[in-house]
Scaffold this motif. Structure first.
Motif, PDB file in Angstrom:
ATOM      1  N   SER A   1       3.976   5.257   6.874  1.00  0.00           N
ATOM      2  CA  SER A   1       4.638   4.615   5.628  1.00  0.00           C
ATOM      3  C   SER A   1       5.815   5.712   5.012  1.00  0.00           C
ATOM      4  N   ILE A   2       6.835   5.369   4.836  1.00  0.00           N
ATOM      5  CA  ILE A   2       7.848   6.342   4.383  1.00  0.00           C
ATOM      6  C   ILE A   2       7.908   6.039   2.615  1.00  0.00           C
ATOM      7  N   CYS A   3       7.832   4.948   2.172  1.00  0.00           N
ATOM      8  CA  CYS A   3       7.675   4.865   0.887  1.00  0.00           C
ATOM      9  C   CYS A   3       6.921   3.641   0.479  1.00  0.00           C
ATOM     10  N   LEU A   4       6.619   3.365  -0.733  1.00  0.00           N
ATOM     11  CA  LEU A   4       5.706   2.395  -1.567  1.00  0.00           C
ATOM     12  C   LEU A   4       6.363   1.862  -2.701  1.00  0.00           C
ATOM     13  N   ALA A   5       5.638   1.003  -3.211  1.00  0.00           N
ATOM     14  CA  ALA A   5       5.998   0.494  -4.862  1.00  0.00           C
ATOM     15  C   ALA A   5       4.834  -0.551  -5.141  1.00  0.00           C
ATOM     16  N   TRP A   6       4.601  -0.350  -6.272  1.00  0.00           N
ATOM     17  CA  TRP A   6       3.547  -1.436  -6.973  1.00  0.00           C
ATOM     18  C   TRP A   6       4.363  -2.522  -7.539  1.00  0.00           C
ATOM     19  N   SER A   7       3.704  -4.053  -7.516  1.00  0.00           N
ATOM     20  CA  SER A   7       4.175  -4.783  -8.224  1.00  0.00           C
ATOM     21  C   SER A   7       3.794  -4.645  -9.564  1.00  0.00           C
ATOM     22  N   PRO A   8       4.512  -5.236 -10.576  1.00  0.00           N
ATOM     23  CA  PRO A   8       4.235  -4.912 -11.974  1.00  0.00           C
ATOM     24  C   PRO A   8       2.783  -5.149 -12.597  1.00  0.00           C
ATOM     25  N   ASP A   9       2.347  -6.220 -11.850  1.00  0.00           N
ATOM     26  CA  ASP A   9       0.802  -6.369 -12.291  1.00  0.00           C
ATOM     27  C   ASP A   9      -0.261  -5.604 -11.459  1.00  0.00           C
ATOM     28  N   GLY A  10       0.193  -4.792 -10.818  1.00  0.00           N
ATOM     29  CA  GLY A  10      -0.591  -3.958 -10.086  1.00  0.00           C
ATOM     30  C   GLY A  10      -1.516  -4.284  -8.870  1.00  0.00           C
TER      31      GLY A  10
ATOM     32  N   ALA B   1       3.495  -2.646  -1.809  1.00  0.00           N
ATOM     33  CA  ALA B   1       4.490  -3.026  -0.890  1.00  0.00           C
ATOM     34  C   ALA B   1       4.542  -1.421  -0.102  1.00  0.00           C
ATOM     35  N   THR B   2       4.655  -1.458   1.165  1.00  0.00           N
ATOM     36  CA  THR B   2       4.866  -0.256   1.896  1.00  0.00           C
ATOM     37  C   THR B   2       5.893  -0.644   3.026  1.00  0.00           C
ATOM     38  N   ALA B   3       6.337   0.125   3.556  1.00  0.00           N
ATOM     39  CA  ALA B   3       7.407   0.034   4.662  1.00  0.00           C
ATOM     40  C   ALA B   3       7.143   1.072   5.840  1.00  0.00           C
TER      41      ALA B   3
ATOM     42  N   LEU C   1       3.348  -6.396   2.210  1.00  0.00           N
ATOM     43  CA  LEU C   1       2.861  -6.621   0.828  1.00  0.00           C
ATOM     44  C   LEU C   1       1.134  -6.813   1.016  1.00  0.00           C
ATOM     45  N   TRP C   2       0.671  -5.969   0.378  1.00  0.00           N
ATOM     46  CA  TRP C   2      -0.771  -5.522   0.477  1.00  0.00           C
ATOM     47  C   TRP C   2      -1.525  -6.117  -0.596  1.00  0.00           C
ATOM     48  N   ASP C   3      -2.668  -7.034  -0.451  1.00  0.00           N
ATOM     49  CA  ASP C   3      -3.340  -7.629  -1.620  1.00  0.00           C
ATOM     50  C   ASP C   3      -4.388  -6.656  -1.966  1.00  0.00           C
ATOM     51  N   MET C   4      -4.411  -6.031  -3.037  1.00  0.00           N
ATOM     52  CA  MET C   4      -5.362  -4.978  -3.445  1.00  0.00           C
ATOM     53  C   MET C   4      -6.781  -5.495  -3.572  1.00  0.00           C
TER      54      MET C   4
END
Length: 610
Positions: A295-304, A308-310, A317-320
């Motif tokens: 994975s090169i980058c990632l980001a969290w949805s606002p609710d945590g 998201a990974t790429a 889109l990973w469900d925590m």
């Protein structure tokens, strides 16, 4: 590379999206159906290094991605992943691209080497270009009230896009406190905390390394991830360091770490291993995503709740809670390396990846996913084949080596309906597998034009009378950036070299082209991990039963028995005497350069009407 677009061009996904199997996946012009989905895929050409930046909109409705080398940005609507727009931003040629959504989600600021620009989220068009006196591609942030955009070293008023003040911050991180009272930013080897909006310096923190990511914790403490593979937390009033955790493993990328909003986690991407999430309080790992690496980058949805990974341009889109990927189903994660039609052309097998290999069986008419081949069956296959009736899949593989000696390849067969699997004894070592319906039509010499490759022809496993329009066709593509020119596929008559069809230009590279048996369809595997099907134009020749007199049939029998295609003009005269007025049939019979395949096809057509 393909055609260079202008910097203001926006490519919408199209006004008439496909309804099956993924509403919103637009088709290339002239395509009949798409196998799989190009949702959450940011792939422009083979060889690019994927996505370098991801960010969610404040309401979690959109996911924004910036390509590493292609200067392009994509916006996807969630949860389905429909591409809203894709455009060139001209500020993402460095690995530290930055973006920030306005609090109301209407504007999107993107920074890069060329400065910063503000994009209208709905239309994808540039609303404002910000002229800066230095690099601002490392950090961007809207104030919580939405009235200001911080693009170091400047603070811009959003209503009139004028610089209101300066900011001594040139690092990779910016963060507002939840209430908007404080602004923290990295500046070299220090972290500064200012009161907002007066920008009075409150404290200057001195971590042991350059801080790449800053985040205010729910209790008001400031946390930062540094390039020395540590996470630290400070009391911003006193500047005292409260705790420190070391999290590094081989391959971890400290520049792309991300704090979980409102939570306790820090997500850590890795260039060679899985993405991990560690507990900020204990430093222990509590979630690991092993399915994909690099994975090169990632980001969290606002609710945590979603991460998201790429990997190589494809986003997940990973469900925590469950640890599962909630990205659209029925998609390959790599470009297809094998495409196989069933003998009747009703089903298509596509395969991507090697270990593990992903193999899917599709309905060629609707694009619906019929079956997912079990991973155990396709473990590192040498080749794959689809049965003529589309009911079974065969795979050539090498079993695990035990002891000394040479490894012999074996063949497995998997039944789609029952799910049963069996091994087939073979006297030879199979390299390429195929089922044949009839003797293969011989391939005449054909020189594929320079720059084209991946040749396929429609005579493999069929008889001459099964060929569409009686033509032996060859398909090839210009699908690699090294070949130059646009990414296109073409079809020629193998015996004459006449071009009969050309695809539209594709926005990404082509990995595979395959003609269906008979040649009525062409499958084009794309680097965006989907396969699109096209219908090849066929001009069927019709014979009126009244034309099939005894003389006509006798002549056709003699030509077929003696393979004497020089008598076709005589057959044409007999047909014309019987009342035949088909210029196509008569011209084919009287063509002095008619090929054996075309000649036998028209003779078989006559005899088939007997």
């Amino acid at each position: 590379m393909g055609r260079k677009r202008t910097k203001t061009e926006v490519r919408p996904t199209g006004a008439a999206p496909v309804e099956l199997p993924h509403p919103g996946d637009a088709l290339p012009p002239g395509a009949r159906v798409r196998l799989g989905t190009n949702r959450l895929n940011h792939v422009v050409q083979r060889g690019n290094t994927g996505v370098c930046h991801l960010s969610f909109s404040p309401d979690g409705r959109y996911l924004f991605a910036v390509g590493y080398e292609d200067d392009e940005a994509s916006l996807w609507e969630l949860p389905g992943g429909r591409e809203v727009w894709r455009r060139e931003v001209d500020c993402a040629s460095e690995p530290f691209a930055a973006s920030a959504f306005s609090p109301d989600g209407r504007l999107l600021a993107v920074g890069g080497c060329g400065g910063a620009r503000v994009i209208d989220v709905v239309t994808g068009r540039t609303a404002q270009i910000l002229q800066t006196d230095g690099r601002c591609d490392l950090a961007l942030a809207f104030s919580p009230c939405g009235r200001y955009l911080v693009a170091p070293p400047s603070v811009w008023a959003v209503d009139r896009w004028e610089v209101t003040s300066g900011l001594d911050a040139r690092g990779t991180a910016l963060a507002f406190s939840p209430g908007g009272r404080f602004l923290a930013g990295s500046a070299g080897d220090t972290v500064c905390v200012w009161e907002w909006p007066g920008l009075r310096l409150v404290n200057r923190l001195a971590p042991s390394g350059t801080v790449n990511v800053l985040h205010f914790l729910p209790d008001g403490r400031l946390a930062g991830s540094a390039c020395d593979e540590t996470v630290r937390a400070w009391d911003i009033a006193t500047g005292r360091e409260l705790w420190s955790r070391r999290w590094g493993e081989r391959g971890d990328n400290p520049f792309a770490a991300a704090f979980q909003p409102g939570g306790r986690g820090l997500a850590l991407p890795s260039e060679v291993g899985p993405t991990r999430v560690i507990d900020l309080e204990t430093g222990e790992e509590f979630r690991r995503f092993d399915r994909f690496v690099g994975s090169i980058c990632l980001a969290w949805s606002p609710d945590g709740r979603t991460l998201a990974t790429a990997e190589d341009g494809r986003c997940h889109l990973w469900d925590m809670e469950t640890g599962t990927d909630s990205a659209p189903p029925g998609r390959h994660l790599e470009r297809p390396w094998a495409i196989k039609f069933s003998g009747d052309g009703r089903r298509v097998l596509t395969a991507s990846g090697l270990n593990p290999c992903e193999a899917l069986v599709w309905d060629a008419g609707t694009g619906a996913l019929v079956a997912t081949v079990p991973p155990a069956f396709t473990d590192d296959p040498y080749s794959l084949a689809l049965a003529p009736d589309g009911t079974c899949v065969a795979a050539s593989y090498a079993p695990a080596k035990r002891g000394r000696g040479r490894i012999k390849r074996r063949v497995r067969v998997w039944d789609i309906a029952s799910g049963s699997m069996r091994e087939v004894p073979t006297p030879i070592e199979p390299h390429a597998l195929t089922w044949e319906l009839a003797p293969t039509v011989p391939v005449p010499p054909f020189d594929i034009p320079e720059g084209f490759g991946q040749a396929s022809y429609n005579g493999f496993g069929v008889s001459a009378e099964s060929l569409a329009d009686g033509r032996l066709l060859v398909a090839a593509c210009r699908g690699s950036p090294a070949a130059g020119g646009p990414f296109v596929a073409k079809v020629w008559e193998a015996e004459t070299g006449v071009e009969v069809w050309e695809s539209p230009e594709f926005p990404c590279g082509i990995s595979e082209v395959v003609l269906a048996p008979g040649g009525r369809s062409l499958a084009v595997g794309l680097d965006d991990a989907t396969t699109v099907l096209f219908d090849i134009p066929v001009r069927p020749l019709a014979l009126d039963p009244s034309w099939l007199t005894g003389t006509v049939v006798a002549l056709a029998r003699g030509i077929a028995a003696d393979r004497a295609f020089d008598r076709l003009p005589v057959l044409a005269d007999a047909l014309q005497d019987a009342g035949c007025d088909s210029t196509d049939v008569l011209a084919l019979c009287r063509d002095p350069n008619v090929t054996p395949v075309r000649g036998s096809w028209v003779v078989d057509l006559v005899l088939g009407k007997e």
